[in-house]
Every structure is written in C-alpha cells, then in structure tokens.
Design an enzyme around this catalytic site. Structure first.
Site, PDB file in Angstrom:
ATOM      1  N   SER A 154      48.220  65.223  69.769  1.00  0.00           N
ATOM      2  CA  SER A 154      47.855  64.897  71.144  1.00  0.00           C
ATOM      3  C   SER A 154      47.997  66.077  72.100  1.00  0.00           C
ATOM      4  O   SER A 154      47.559  65.997  73.234  1.00  0.00           O
ATOM      5  CB  SER A 154      48.697  63.722  71.667  1.00  0.00           C
ATOM      6  OG  SER A 154      50.019  64.137  71.933  1.00  0.00           O
ATOM      7  N   LYS A 192      55.052  65.642  75.835  1.00  0.00           N
ATOM      8  CA  LYS A 192      53.908  65.452  76.719  1.00  0.00           C
ATOM      9  C   LYS A 192      54.064  66.298  77.983  1.00  0.00           C
ATOM     10  O   LYS A 192      55.156  66.783  78.295  1.00  0.00           O
ATOM     11  CB  LYS A 192      53.774  63.985  77.140  1.00  0.00           C
ATOM     12  CG  LYS A 192      53.387  63.032  76.024  1.00  0.00           C
ATOM     13  CD  LYS A 192      51.961  63.236  75.581  1.00  0.00           C
ATOM     14  CE  LYS A 192      51.567  62.242  74.499  1.00  0.00           C
ATOM     15  NZ  LYS A 192      52.274  62.454  73.242  1.00  0.00           N
TER      16      LYS A 192
END
Length: 233
Positions: A154, A192
């Site tokens: 991701s 993230k």
C-alpha cells in the site's frame, strides 16, 4: 450483460496485457475511457469483478487476472493470464537516488521487531528475532530506533515495497505528511502517511488501490516515524 463502458474497459485491459505484458494504470484507463476521475474506473473494475470477468490479486500493485471474456470478445486459444503489475522479474530495479550502501564500518545493529502491514492492517506487530546492520548516518537525532519488515504494497508510490526493512524512530507524535507506525484500537499496526483533520486522524496509503482510513484521534496511537529504508536486491 455489460454496459458499453464496462466492455470498453475490459477490451482496453486485454489489449494492453496482450501488447505490453502489464495492465494499464488507473490514469491510463481514465484517459482511454475519457472519464473525469479515477473513481469511475474503480466502479467499472468493481462491476467487472462482481460479474466474474476479472479478479484483483491482493498485495500486488496493478495485478489483474482476466477470468473470462464476453462471447463477442472471445478469441481462439484465450486463457486467463496473471499480470504481475509493477513487478518485472528481471532486471532488478535501480537503487533509489541517495541510496546508502550498508558497510560494516560505522554500521549499527538494530533489532527487527517484527512485520508491519503496508496494506490491510495486521494484528499488532508479529515479533521475530533478528538484527539488521544500519548506517549510523541513517538514524535521525536522539531517541531509540528499531527496524520493521514491510508486508504489503500500500506504500509503493512512496518507494516502500513488500519485503523492505524500514527504520523507525520511536516517538508518540507526528506532523501532517509523516509516514508513521500507527496502532489502531491497540490491535492493528500499520505503516501509513499521517494527517490530522480536526478530531479525526487520516491514515493514507500511497497506492490508489487502497482507500484512506479515517479514525477518531483517540483510536490511533503513533508509535514511531519513518527515518530510513533498507532494500535487498
């Protein structure tokens, strides 16, 4: 029955896969179908997937599998084909700009504390026990540092790939735009980009295949900030 746009997208994906060996990007699909945003492409791909024409492969960038074609598009000898997206087998990618070779001199041993999810969050951090040599110049300021092995794709557009080792400086705060280790509800650990929006925390992926996740600020605890990365070739 497929709509005209769904047929156009499926034909475009098949044509690119046959010609180049890789599927088109979302931007290329958007331009080919003359759509204004990539959200329209997401909806078309979801519709094709729900109807059994394609399948998205998890944890691989831009990886698609064509399962079948409408009768009008079938060709003799067609068989489903798995495309590995941005991961060519050879040659290996060039090292990132400003990459530092890890040498024994001036290198420090950091514990690899476990695996961190760059994708769908995994339960906390799965502990493993080994060490990695890290150039002293990579460590940022004072404080404790540790290493984590990345699992998932991701964060690929931030240059962080599955299997990379990330170097984390322990800290409990973050600035908007920092890439952090975040613990969600004391159970899910993920890597993230951090952004605060009022009383909410956004955990942003760097891959259009993943959505930004939003949480009340009391549900997210920052455990460290990314300061370096080690990649094996």
């Amino acid at each position: 029955m497929l709509t005209r746009k769904q047929l156009e997208l499926l034909d475009f994906i098949r044509t690119r896969m046959d010609a180049d060996g890789v599927p088109p990007s979302f931007d290329e699909m958007k331009e080919a179908l003359d759509l204004k945003s990539k959200s329209g492409i997401h909806r078309l791909i979801t519709a094709l997937e729900e109807r059994g024409f394609i399948r998205r492969l998890p944890h691989r960038a831009r990886a698609l599998e064509i399962l079948k074609l409408p009768e009008a598009m079938e060709r003799p000898g067609f068989s489903p084909k798995v495309i590995q997206g941005d991961r060519p087998a050879t040659p290996p990618p060039a090292p990132p700009r400003n990459a530092i070779a890890v040498e024994a001199i001036n290198a420090l041993e950091l514990p690899v504390m476990g695996r961190i999810a760059a994708g769908v969050p995994i339960e906390a951090i799965q502990h493993i026990s080994h060490h990695v040599a890290v150039p002293g110049s990579m460590l940022s300021g004072r404080g404790q540092h540790y290493a984590l092995e990345v699992k998932g794709d991701s964060m690929i557009e931030a240059g962080i790939n599955d299997g990379d080792i990330v170097i984390i400086r322990e800290q409990g705060t973050a600035e908007n735009g920092d890439i952090v280790v975040a613990l969600v509800e004391e159970q899910e650990a993920t890597l993230k980009r951090f952004r605060r929006k009022g009383n909410m925390i956004a955990l942003e992926a760097a891959n259009p295949a993943y959505e930004t996740r939003m949480f009340p600020d009391h549900m997210v605890r920052v455990q460290g900030r990314l300061v370096g990365l080690i990649r094996n070739y």
